[in-house]
Design an enzyme around this catalytic site. Sequence first.
Site, short mmCIF file in Angstrom:
data_model
loop_
_atom_site.label_atom_id
_atom_site.label_comp_id
_atom_site.label_asym_id
_atom_site.label_seq_id
_atom_site.Cartn_x
_atom_site.Cartn_y
_atom_site.Cartn_z
N HIS A 62 3.71 -4.79 0.80
CA HIS A 62 3.71 -4.16 -0.76
C HIS A 62 5.16 -3.39 -0.57
CE1 HIS A 62 -0.43 -3.15 -1.40
NE2 HIS A 62 -0.48 -2.84 0.35
N PHE A 63 5.63 -4.07 -1.73
CA PHE A 63 7.63 -3.82 -2.44
C PHE A 63 7.75 -2.63 -3.42
CE2 PHE A 63 8.78 -7.27 0.53
CZ PHE A 63 8.73 -7.10 1.63
N ARG A 64 6.90 -2.42 -4.16
CA ARG A 64 6.55 -1.43 -5.00
C ARG A 64 7.95 -1.60 -5.92
NH1 ARG A 64 2.95 0.87 -2.30
NH2 ARG A 64 3.10 2.08 -0.70
N ASN A 94 -0.58 -3.94 -7.16
CA ASN A 94 -0.09 -2.54 -7.18
C ASN A 94 1.19 -1.67 -6.97
OD1 ASN A 94 0.42 -2.89 -4.81
ND2 ASN A 94 -0.83 -0.99 -4.20
N HIS A 176 -9.65 -5.69 -1.03
CA HIS A 176 -9.42 -4.92 -0.18
C HIS A 176 -11.04 -4.10 -0.48
CE1 HIS A 176 -7.85 -0.22 0.42
NE2 HIS A 176 -8.97 -0.73 0.87
N HIS A 230 -7.22 -6.82 5.63
CA HIS A 230 -7.14 -5.59 7.28
C HIS A 230 -8.57 -5.17 7.37
CE1 HIS A 230 -7.11 -3.42 3.20
NE2 HIS A 230 -5.60 -3.95 3.10
N ASP A 301 0.86 -5.22 5.67
CA ASP A 301 0.44 -4.01 4.33
C ASP A 301 1.20 -3.50 4.44
OD1 ASP A 301 -1.00 -2.72 3.02
OD2 ASP A 301 -2.44 -1.67 4.12
N HIS A 305 6.12 4.80 1.82
CA HIS A 305 6.20 5.93 1.17
C HIS A 305 7.27 7.32 1.66
CE1 HIS A 305 2.55 5.20 -0.77
NE2 HIS A 305 2.27 4.61 0.60
#
Length: 439
Positions: A62-64, A94, A176, A230, A301, A305
Amino acid sequence: MTVLLIRNARIARPDGSNFDGDLLARDGRIERIGAGIDAHADETIDARGQLLLPGVIDPQVHFREPGKEYKEDLGTGSRAAVKGGVTSFLEMPNTDPPTVSQAALDDKLVRAAGKCVANYGFFIGATTDNLEELNRAQPVCGIKIFMGASTGSLLVDRPEDLERIFADGTRLIAVHAEDEARIRERRARFQDRTDPAAHSEIRDNLCALKATELALRLSKKYHRRLHILHLSTKEEVELLRRDKPAWVTAEAIPNHLFLNVDDYAGQGTLVQMNPPIRTKEDNAALWAGLRDGTIDFIATDHAPHTLEEKRRPYPQSPAGMPGVETSLPLMLTAMAEGRCTLEEIQKWMCWGPAAAYGIPNKGKILEGWDADLTLVDMQTRRAVRNEELFTKVKWSPFAGRELTGWPIYTIVGGRVAYDRGRIREDVRGKALRFVIGDR
Ligand code: DOR
């Protein structure tokens, strides 16, 4: 034209054996492997004492970007990746806005082309009403379904919506797998608990098992290519060991292999993630599942944050931990301790993900294959240090752990992208192609 010569490396063969030799890469491809290669090169690396591996493919990060670039962006995420020996990554939808349309996917591809130093591919995210986009958007490695809610807004939890997606199309579906109804019911039941360990009780093993069972049932009903992201529980490993059709794959992540509920005592909300960390027994079951082939490969994964966000009191704290730059050293340390072999490392982290997602020509050191490589130092033991990390959030749940197997050089498309602590800023990765993922 770029020619790179790596001399005197211990070169890993796909079967796990190795030999001391040289490798010549020209224009992004491995041209020759052998002893005493004498050729003109733009750059020569003396790799004496270092182990040459295929570049790692991390099939879940997840690289946002777009939307939460203060946590990570495609540029910093890809720099953390190459520092960890990862030369290709598959990124999750996401973001904000989520990647649920061709337009959102195109936007990510343009951003990635401008700033990624590793190769990149993207999932398209399922909503309850984007079925046409799910089946048409190009290029994607697969469709991501959040069956249970996690970071971001994506969620498809009603069985009838899930059934529509599984019934229509042939693309890989990655789930997921956590049962949203059970999570909600248990969250209400545990609402007085503010200790982070409650997270693993709320989203318990049965939450994961129920969703994995449903996804497996739908995959069998429609003969639909399914990947379970996962995998975290002993019960899911046992289920898949009994009943795993040839078109189903599963992955495990280092957090579920190397962390467990005992870590809440020292790290609290830092180790909060979805699906949650489990018990030592689950750790052992996942290792056994990897070894016997029930679990096909490893992803991280990587879910950054900021420390400030993570230190909020539970349950205001967000779920997820960074991991893209520590997975290879963690696994090579396990190899050095005799817990797995060089063949398994390559299967789980290099050619296994490539085969599952249909990424051609990557994951093995063979003549004619892509020159995505990482040279690692198997001699030195070094602690994970937060201040040395390239991820924007600058922390790791593995801080302080002494690891062996840190990348010294990482090569993307025949060019050095990571060079002993520094990024070569002129290197760019390419968009990955998916040969079976897009059937
Ligand atoms: O813990 C998690 N964090 N699990 C997910 O599924 C999403 C991820 C995130 O994006 O933060």
